[in-house]
Design a protein around this motif. Structure first.
Motif, mmCIF file in Angstrom:
data_model
loop_
_atom_site.group_PDB
_atom_site.id
_atom_site.type_symbol
_atom_site.label_atom_id
_atom_site.label_comp_id
_atom_site.label_asym_id
_atom_site.label_seq_id
_atom_site.Cartn_x
_atom_site.Cartn_y
_atom_site.Cartn_z
ATOM 1 N N HIS A 1 7.894 -8.493 -10.303
ATOM 2 C CA HIS A 1 6.356 -8.915 -10.667
ATOM 3 C C HIS A 1 5.539 -9.539 -9.526
ATOM 4 O O HIS A 1 4.539 -9.453 -9.191
ATOM 5 C CB HIS A 1 6.492 -10.097 -11.682
ATOM 6 N N HIS A 2 6.294 -9.849 -8.446
ATOM 7 C CA HIS A 2 5.568 -10.300 -7.234
ATOM 8 C C HIS A 2 5.137 -9.127 -5.993
ATOM 9 O O HIS A 2 4.776 -9.542 -5.119
ATOM 10 C CB HIS A 2 6.541 -11.419 -6.324
ATOM 11 N N PHE A 3 5.527 -7.992 -6.313
ATOM 12 C CA PHE A 3 4.939 -6.927 -5.776
ATOM 13 C C PHE A 3 3.963 -6.169 -6.460
ATOM 14 O O PHE A 3 3.937 -5.983 -7.508
ATOM 15 C CB PHE A 3 6.335 -6.050 -5.372
ATOM 16 N N GLU A 4 2.787 -5.770 -5.527
ATOM 17 C CA GLU A 4 1.601 -5.131 -6.259
ATOM 18 C C GLU A 4 1.453 -3.789 -5.308
ATOM 19 O O GLU A 4 1.011 -3.864 -4.127
ATOM 20 C CB GLU A 4 0.484 -6.173 -6.357
ATOM 21 N N VAL A 5 1.854 -2.762 -6.059
ATOM 22 C CA VAL A 5 1.487 -1.173 -5.046
ATOM 23 C C VAL A 5 0.028 -0.943 -5.663
ATOM 24 O O VAL A 5 -0.543 -1.028 -6.637
ATOM 25 C CB VAL A 5 2.502 -0.406 -6.013
ATOM 26 N N VAL A 6 -0.604 -0.752 -4.500
ATOM 27 C CA VAL A 6 -1.994 -0.234 -4.583
ATOM 28 C C VAL A 6 -2.326 0.763 -3.685
ATOM 29 O O VAL A 6 -1.780 1.088 -2.817
ATOM 30 C CB VAL A 6 -3.124 -1.673 -4.035
ATOM 31 N N PRO A 7 -3.321 1.544 -4.233
ATOM 32 C CA PRO A 7 -3.952 2.718 -3.163
ATOM 33 C C PRO A 7 -4.191 2.403 -1.613
ATOM 34 O O PRO A 7 -4.419 1.046 -1.622
ATOM 35 C CB PRO A 7 -5.307 3.297 -4.058
ATOM 36 N N PRO A 8 -4.305 3.339 -0.902
ATOM 37 C CA PRO A 8 -4.439 3.150 0.490
ATOM 38 C C PRO A 8 -5.892 2.326 0.583
ATOM 39 O O PRO A 8 -5.887 1.454 1.553
ATOM 40 C CB PRO A 8 -4.442 4.259 1.107
ATOM 41 N N LYS B 1 -15.328 -15.541 -5.912
ATOM 42 C CA LYS B 1 -14.579 -14.315 -6.420
ATOM 43 C C LYS B 1 -13.702 -13.748 -5.317
ATOM 44 O O LYS B 1 -13.107 -12.527 -5.637
ATOM 45 C CB LYS B 1 -15.894 -13.281 -6.174
ATOM 46 N N ASP B 2 -13.773 -14.303 -4.114
ATOM 47 C CA ASP B 2 -12.669 -14.012 -3.230
ATOM 48 C C ASP B 2 -11.204 -14.390 -3.596
ATOM 49 O O ASP B 2 -10.456 -14.219 -2.866
ATOM 50 C CB ASP B 2 -12.854 -14.606 -1.794
ATOM 51 N N ARG C 1 0.623 -1.152 0.059
ATOM 52 C CA ARG C 1 -0.174 0.106 0.048
ATOM 53 C C ARG C 1 0.973 1.393 0.033
ATOM 54 O O ARG C 1 1.866 1.339 0.581
ATOM 55 C CB ARG C 1 -0.836 -0.046 1.090
ATOM 56 N N GLU C 2 0.477 2.335 -0.634
ATOM 57 C CA GLU C 2 1.344 3.503 -0.720
ATOM 58 C C GLU C 2 1.713 4.119 0.416
ATOM 59 O O GLU C 2 2.738 4.464 0.545
ATOM 60 C CB GLU C 2 0.542 4.328 -1.869
ATOM 61 N N PRO C 3 0.589 4.263 1.491
ATOM 62 C CA PRO C 3 1.341 4.712 2.780
ATOM 63 C C PRO C 3 2.116 4.040 3.448
ATOM 64 O O PRO C 3 3.029 4.520 4.100
ATOM 65 C CB PRO C 3 -0.147 4.869 3.807
ATOM 66 N N ALA D 1 -7.351 0.360 -1.510
ATOM 67 C CA ALA D 1 -7.750 -0.758 -2.568
ATOM 68 C C ALA D 1 -8.191 -2.120 -1.854
ATOM 69 O O ALA D 1 -7.413 -2.379 -0.970
ATOM 70 C CB ALA D 1 -6.679 -0.868 -3.627
ATOM 71 N N ALA D 2 -9.152 -2.731 -2.379
ATOM 72 C CA ALA D 2 -9.392 -3.980 -1.889
ATOM 73 C C ALA D 2 -8.389 -5.335 -2.408
ATOM 74 O O ALA D 2 -7.953 -4.881 -3.672
ATOM 75 C CB ALA D 2 -10.755 -4.395 -2.327
#
Length: 603
Positions: free
Chosen positions: A102-109, A144-145, A76-78, A111-112
């Motif tokens: 590739h194994h890192f995913e940066v997401v907004p604070p 879906k989870d 998460r960005e924070p 984000a689900a």
């Protein structure tokens, strides 16, 4: 002399009031850039541990990103802002490293993040074994989870189709087996096996190392520290440290054996030791277990059965060459092997047979390019894994600017046997004028895939017939990749060429790490070439424009029913000439092989 007349001082002009000056000091005294909030800062500190007085080492950035990624399922960005503050690294550098792998995913604070991710390998052997059907069926089956995504080769080609449920491997996957692993939860986290079994690789010379497919286990029994010591393990390393064994004699045995680097480049191991030994101290040691070449799984096979034979070879090399620290770089896809190696390294440190150098286990993050030695060194230093320009070579200026010995896992695996049994033991094997043993990772349309410890110089036809039980039912030999994705593609008419270093170049191929993928008569060489070109496109680090753009353009052109041969050859030439590392230089091999040996498929 006439005196120069003096002028009265000009009147003072106030630039600001006292309150304005205080305001300016407060404003300029604040840190620039984004500042972390208290909660993310506290969570980062809790995750990576208390900051040492001298600060966190810069090279631990990727390790810290892994800790955050494992705990929160994403970056998460924070948290990145807080990590930047804690490690005193510019946010731009933290972000560019986090988004490179590739194994890192940066997401907004807000984000689900999926509760669970299932990765389905889409490498060539897995594609041939039905990976696409798994990708189509699993989303509806798992719900879906659970996120289902395709992934580049995960190093289990003999277990195709291979799937990873979070960090746990599911060999020979079916929709039902994957669903069971997800439901149980027990198959989600990495685990170090507890079952002990003696493993002596020399006993498998000219045999299959891998068990039959029906006996494959994600975590097989292994030789642990106590069992290895009971079998005479670490006696050679201890003898070197105590002065009972002459380092020069060990070095001479390595040179006389003819052992060459088994990661793909094939540089003579003994000569490499001498070159680095002659460099000024302090010297460092980097071990490459990032076998990301599609079709390759030999290092994993040996590591998960006997990690200490490798560790003793590593200690012997470190003593002979005189390196003060060792960095082991293990690909992130090998979660179970990492758990095993962490456990056995702790046992080794608790009861050392000889003085140990500093040993650090570093974790890759899903970047094939880090199998290239200089890109691996960049990654160990906590940076983007981009290859370096050479010269200087890493033997002279390597890890942290020091002379560095770099070795593939399997090269070190044979050191103990070569020294104890004598160099003539290793060189006594061979066929068709070649010498030594090779661990062939065989997958594809054969009855018994796996690691085959065969004589160097064996032919593909001999390898399939004698070691793999022949071709699968209803499949006839049509073509084969002798060196993984980058080694080219040869037709069945060339199945009697000896497989070894330097024997395949006249045919436009090379053996590399001896990853052999066998195609049957129902397969098409052009489909195999397209699969590996898409892999190269996905894994290009992007540093070289010919590689970054060329692989993407080539993959698009290769989808056409009839290939534009002239344009593809132009692309191939530019990629081979202008790329600075082996990825871009070797990417044209499958194109040229299809054009040369399988023109009927593309015209």
């Amino acid at each position: 002399m006439n005196s120069i007349p003096t002028r009265p001082d000009p009147p003072a002009v106030p630039l600001a009031t006292e309150e304005q000056l205080r305001h300016r000091l407060r404003r300029h005294g604040k840190l620039k850039g984004r500042q972390p909030d208290d909660d993310p800062l506290r969570e980062v500190r809790d995750c990576i541990g208390a900051r040492p007085p001298e600060g966190y080492p810069r090279d631990l950035l990727i390790e810290h990103l892994h800790l955050l990624n494992d705990r929160y399922g994403a970056l998460r960005e924070p948290h990145l802002v807080a990590l930047s503050r804690e490690m005193n690294i510019p946010m731009a550098e933290v972000y560019e490293v986090a988004t490179f792998y590739h194994h890192f995913e940066v997401v907004p604070p807000d984000a689900a993040v999926p509760a669970l991710t299932v990765r389905v390998c889409d490498g060539l052997p897995c594609e041939m074994a039905g990976a696409k059907d798994l990708l189509d069926r699993l989303p509806a089956l798992l719900g879906k989870d659970v996120r289902v995504i395709s992934a580049p080769c995960i190093g289990r080609c003999e277990q195709a189709p291979a799937v990873a449920v979070h960090q746990a491997a599911v060999p020979a996957a079916t929709p039902e087996k994957v669903a069971a692993a997800v439901r149980s939860g027990s198959g989600v986290v990495a685990r170090a096996g507890t079952e002990v079994a003696e493993f002596n690789p020399a006993a498998f010379a000219q045999r299959s190392v891998s068990p039959p497919r029906e006996q494959v286990r994600a975590v097989p029994p292994c030789t642990d520290y106590d069992a290895y010591r009971a079998g005479g393990g670490y006696s050679l390393a201890a003898g070197l440290a105590a002065g009972r064994v002459d380092p020069e004699a060990v070095l001479k045995a390595m040179e006389d054996s003819g052992l060459r680097g088994l990661g793909g480049a094939g540089f003579p191991a003994g000569r490499k030791w001498r070159i680095v030994r002659e460099q000024a101290a302090p010297r460092l040691f980097a071990v490459n277990i990032d076998e990301g070449e599609p079709g390759t799984f030999k290092d994993r096979t040996y590591l998960e059965r006997d990690p200490h034979r490798f560790l003793e070879g590593m200690l012997i090399a470190a003593q002979v060459v005189g390196t003060e620290a060792v960095y082991i770089y293990l690909r992130d896809e090998y979660h179970d092997a990492r758990a095993l190696l962490e456990r056995e390294l702790a046992r080794l440190a608790a009861d050392p047979p000889c003085p140990l150098p500093r040993i650090e286990l570093r974790r890759g993050a899903g970047a094939y390019i880090c199998g290239e030695e200089s890109a691996m060194i960049e990654s160990i230093e906590g940076k983007r894994g981009e290859p370096r320009m050479r010269p200087p070579y890493i033997a002279q200026v390597g890890l942290f600017g020091r002379p560095t010995l770099e070795h593939n896992f399997e090269t070190l695996y044979w050191v103990r046997d070569i020294v104890e049994r004598g160099p003539q033991w290793f060189s006594s094997f061979g066929r068709h004028g070649r010498t030594g043993l090779r661990s062939f990772s065989v997958s594809g349309r054969v009855k018994e895939p796996g690691v085959k410890l065969a004589p160097a110089g064996i032919t593909l036809r001999e390898l399939v017939d004698e070691y793999c039980g022949g071709m699968q039912e209803d499949h006839e030999l049509y073509a084969y990749l002798p060196g993984g994705a980058s080694g080219g593609i040869l037709p069945a008419s060339l199945a009697d060429v000896p497989l070894d270093f330097d024997t395949l170049q006249p045919h436009g191929c090379f053996i590399g790490s001896a990853a052999v993928i066998v195609l049957g008569h129902r397969d098409r060489a052009r489909d195999a070439a397209l699969n590996v070109m898409r892999f190269f496109e996905h894994e290009s680090c992007g540093q070289c424009t010919p590689c970054r753009v060329g692989t993407a353009k080539a993959a698009a052109l290769m989808e056409a029913p009839a290939w534009d041969g002239e344009t593809l050859e132009d692309l191939a030439q530019v990629m081979a000439d202008a790329s600075i590392c082996g990825l871009g230089q070797a990417a044209p091999n499958p194109i040229r092989c299809v054009q040369k040996y399988f023109p009927h498929e593309i015209s």
